[in-house]
Design a protein around this motif. Structure first.
Motif, PDB file in Angstrom:
ATOM      1  N   LEU A 194       0.829  -1.211   0.000  1.00 53.12           N
ATOM      2  CA  LEU A 194       0.000   0.000   0.000  1.00 53.12           C
ATOM      3  C   LEU A 194       0.860   1.256   0.000  1.00 53.12           C
ATOM      4  O   LEU A 194       0.542   2.244  -0.668  1.00 53.12           O
ATOM      5  CB  LEU A 194      -0.937   0.008   1.208  1.00 53.12           C
ATOM      6  N   MET A 195       1.977   1.226   0.720  1.00 55.37           N
ATOM      7  CA  MET A 195       2.868   2.385   0.743  1.00 55.37           C
ATOM      8  C   MET A 195       3.521   2.594  -0.623  1.00 55.37           C
ATOM      9  O   MET A 195       3.670   3.735  -1.076  1.00 55.37           O
ATOM     10  CB  MET A 195       3.904   2.221   1.851  1.00 55.37           C
ATOM     11  N   SER A 196       3.870   1.512  -1.300  1.00 51.44           N
ATOM     12  CA  SER A 196       4.414   1.625  -2.657  1.00 51.44           C
ATOM     13  C   SER A 196       3.377   2.190  -3.615  1.00 51.44           C
ATOM     14  O   SER A 196       3.690   3.016  -4.471  1.00 51.44           O
ATOM     15  CB  SER A 196       4.880   0.253  -3.161  1.00 51.44           C
ATOM     16  N   ASP A 197       2.126   1.736  -3.443  1.00 50.88           N
ATOM     17  CA  ASP A 197       1.044   2.282  -4.262  1.00 50.88           C
ATOM     18  C   ASP A 197       0.925   3.785  -4.043  1.00 50.88           C
ATOM     19  O   ASP A 197       0.755   4.547  -5.003  1.00 50.88           O
ATOM     20  CB  ASP A 197      -0.291   1.616  -3.923  1.00 50.88           C
ATOM     21  N   ALA A 198       1.018   4.214  -2.780  1.00 54.54           N
ATOM     22  CA  ALA A 198       0.916   5.644  -2.463  1.00 54.54           C
ATOM     23  C   ALA A 198       2.043   6.428  -3.133  1.00 54.54           C
ATOM     24  O   ALA A 198       1.809   7.517  -3.671  1.00 54.54           O
ATOM     25  CB  ALA A 198       0.938   5.860  -0.951  1.00 54.54           C
ATOM     26  N   GLN A 199       3.257   5.885  -3.127  1.00 57.64           N
ATOM     27  CA  GLN A 199       4.377   6.562  -3.783  1.00 57.64           C
ATOM     28  C   GLN A 199       4.107   6.742  -5.274  1.00 57.64           C
ATOM     29  O   GLN A 199       4.354   7.808  -5.831  1.00 57.64           O
ATOM     30  CB  GLN A 199       5.672   5.763  -3.599  1.00 57.64           C
ATOM     31  N   GLU A 200       3.616   5.690  -5.909  1.00 61.00           N
ATOM     32  CA  GLU A 200       3.322   5.761  -7.342  1.00 61.00           C
ATOM     33  C   GLU A 200       2.222   6.782  -7.609  1.00 61.00           C
ATOM     34  O   GLU A 200       2.301   7.565  -8.558  1.00 61.00           O
ATOM     35  CB  GLU A 200       2.902   4.382  -7.862  1.00 61.00           C
ATOM     36  N   LEU A 201       1.195   6.796  -6.775  1.00 63.47           N
ATOM     37  CA  LEU A 201       0.107   7.752  -6.945  1.00 63.47           C
ATOM     38  C   LEU A 201       0.587   9.187  -6.746  1.00 63.47           C
ATOM     39  O   LEU A 201       0.169  10.094  -7.466  1.00 63.47           O
ATOM     40  CB  LEU A 201      -1.039   7.418  -5.989  1.00 63.47           C
ATOM     41  N   MET A 202       1.488   9.404  -5.785  1.00 62.22           N
ATOM     42  CA  MET A 202       2.050  10.747  -5.573  1.00 62.22           C
ATOM     43  C   MET A 202       2.866  11.190  -6.786  1.00 62.22           C
ATOM     44  O   MET A 202       2.815  12.353  -7.178  1.00 62.22           O
ATOM     45  CB  MET A 202       2.905  10.786  -4.308  1.00 62.22           C
ATOM     46  N   ALA A 203       3.604  10.247  -7.378  1.00 62.97           N
ATOM     47  CA  ALA A 203       4.396  10.572  -8.566  1.00 62.97           C
ATOM     48  C   ALA A 203       3.499  10.994  -9.725  1.00 62.97           C
ATOM     49  O   ALA A 203       3.925  11.744 -10.601  1.00 62.97           O
ATOM     50  CB  ALA A 203       5.257   9.373  -8.970  1.00 62.97           C
ATOM     51  N   ARG A 204       2.256  10.520  -9.706  1.00 61.81           N
ATOM     52  CA  ARG A 204       1.292  10.872 -10.746  1.00 61.81           C
ATOM     53  C   ARG A 204       0.365  12.010 -10.318  1.00 61.81           C
ATOM     54  O   ARG A 204      -0.654  12.255 -10.950  1.00 61.81           O
ATOM     55  CB  ARG A 204       0.455   9.642 -11.111  1.00 61.81           C
ATOM     56  N   ASP A 205       0.715  12.664  -9.214  1.00 65.79           N
ATOM     57  CA  ASP A 205      -0.058  13.796  -8.678  1.00 65.79           C
ATOM     58  C   ASP A 205      -1.497  13.433  -8.296  1.00 65.79           C
ATOM     59  O   ASP A 205      -2.379  14.281  -8.325  1.00 65.79           O
ATOM     60  CB  ASP A 205      -0.062  14.986  -9.644  1.00 65.79           C
ATOM     61  N   ASP A 206      -1.715  12.187  -7.932  1.00 68.51           N
ATOM     62  CA  ASP A 206      -3.038  11.739  -7.484  1.00 68.51           C
ATOM     63  C   ASP A 206      -3.031  11.727  -5.953  1.00 68.51           C
ATOM     64  O   ASP A 206      -2.962  10.672  -5.320  1.00 68.51           O
ATOM     65  CB  ASP A 206      -3.359  10.357  -8.052  1.00 68.51           C
ATOM     66  N   VAL A 207      -3.095  12.911  -5.389  1.00 67.53           N
ATOM     67  CA  VAL A 207      -2.937  13.084  -3.943  1.00 67.53           C
ATOM     68  C   VAL A 207      -4.054  12.403  -3.164  1.00 67.53           C
ATOM     69  O   VAL A 207      -3.801  11.774  -2.127  1.00 67.53           O
ATOM     70  CB  VAL A 207      -2.858  14.587  -3.581  1.00 67.53           C
ATOM     71  N   GLU A 208      -5.283  12.490  -3.639  1.00 71.43           N
ATOM     72  CA  GLU A 208      -6.402  11.902  -2.897  1.00 71.43           C
ATOM     73  C   GLU A 208      -6.265  10.388  -2.778  1.00 71.43           C
ATOM     74  O   GLU A 208      -6.380   9.829  -1.686  1.00 71.43           O
ATOM     75  CB  GLU A 208      -7.734  12.249  -3.552  1.00 71.43           C
ATOM     76  N   ARG A 209      -5.984   9.722  -3.879  1.00 71.14           N
ATOM     77  CA  ARG A 209      -5.832   8.261  -3.822  1.00 71.14           C
ATOM     78  C   ARG A 209      -4.579   7.857  -3.070  1.00 71.14           C
ATOM     79  O   ARG A 209      -4.560   6.816  -2.394  1.00 71.14           O
ATOM     80  CB  ARG A 209      -5.850   7.677  -5.236  1.00 71.14           C
ATOM     81  N   ALA A 210      -3.522   8.663  -3.124  1.00 80.22           N
ATOM     82  CA  ALA A 210      -2.320   8.389  -2.332  1.00 80.22           C
ATOM     83  C   ALA A 210      -2.654   8.467  -0.841  1.00 80.22           C
ATOM     84  O   ALA A 210      -2.229   7.620  -0.051  1.00 80.22           O
ATOM     85  CB  ALA A 210      -1.204   9.371  -2.682  1.00 80.22           C
ATOM     86  N   SER A 211      -3.431   9.464  -0.470  1.00 81.24           N
ATOM     87  CA  SER A 211      -3.854   9.610   0.915  1.00 81.24           C
ATOM     88  C   SER A 211      -4.698   8.411   1.354  1.00 81.24           C
ATOM     89  O   SER A 211      -4.525   7.893   2.459  1.00 81.24           O
ATOM     90  CB  SER A 211      -4.649  10.904   1.079  1.00 81.24           C
ATOM     91  N   TRP A 212      -5.602   7.951   0.485  1.00 83.86           N
ATOM     92  CA  TRP A 212      -6.413   6.776   0.811  1.00 83.86           C
ATOM     93  C   TRP A 212      -5.525   5.555   1.040  1.00 83.86           C
ATOM     94  O   TRP A 212      -5.742   4.796   1.984  1.00 83.86           O
ATOM     95  CB  TRP A 212      -7.409   6.475  -0.297  1.00 83.86           C
ATOM     96  N   ALA A 213      -4.526   5.358   0.179  1.00 90.08           N
ATOM     97  CA  ALA A 213      -3.631   4.205   0.314  1.00 90.08           C
ATOM     98  C   ALA A 213      -2.866   4.271   1.633  1.00 90.08           C
ATOM     99  O   ALA A 213      -2.734   3.263   2.340  1.00 90.08           O
ATOM    100  CB  ALA A 213      -2.668   4.126  -0.868  1.00 90.08           C
TER     101      ALA A 213
END
Length: 89
Positions: free
Chosen positions: A41-60
């Motif tokens: 889940l933390m790796s998913d959050a990193q990938e989402l942050m790299a794509r500027d998807d802050v909301e989904r990164a926060s959810w992860a």
């Protein structure tokens, strides 16, 4: 929609209790443990942050924290609950 479910969807992007139940049934949890699910889940959050998807990164990250709290309260296991066995063919 119940108040708790609405809060869960805002904080986690899903029903967190359903998510936890699905994690406990997953192959990753059964054979690698809760620690691997949290790391994933933390790796998913990193990938989402790299794509500027802050909301989904926060959810992860919030899902990872929820699982960590359950691990600390012995509601989930950090270590695998089953061992992989291999047979030679």
């Amino acid at each position: 929609m119940k108040k708790e479910l609405l809060k869960s969807r805002i904080v986690y992007g899903c029903d967190i209790e359903e998510f936890k139940a699905s994690v406990k049934q997953s192959m990753t949890y059964r054979f690698s443990g809760g620690g691997m699910v949290v790391a994933s889940l933390m790796s998913d959050a990193q990938e989402l942050m790299a794509r500027d998807d802050v909301e989904r990164a926060s959810w992860a990250l919030n899902k990872a924290k929820a699982l960590l709290f359950d691990i600390m309260e012995d509601k989930m296991s950090l270590q695998p609950s089953e061992e992989l066995t291999y047979t030679r063919m």
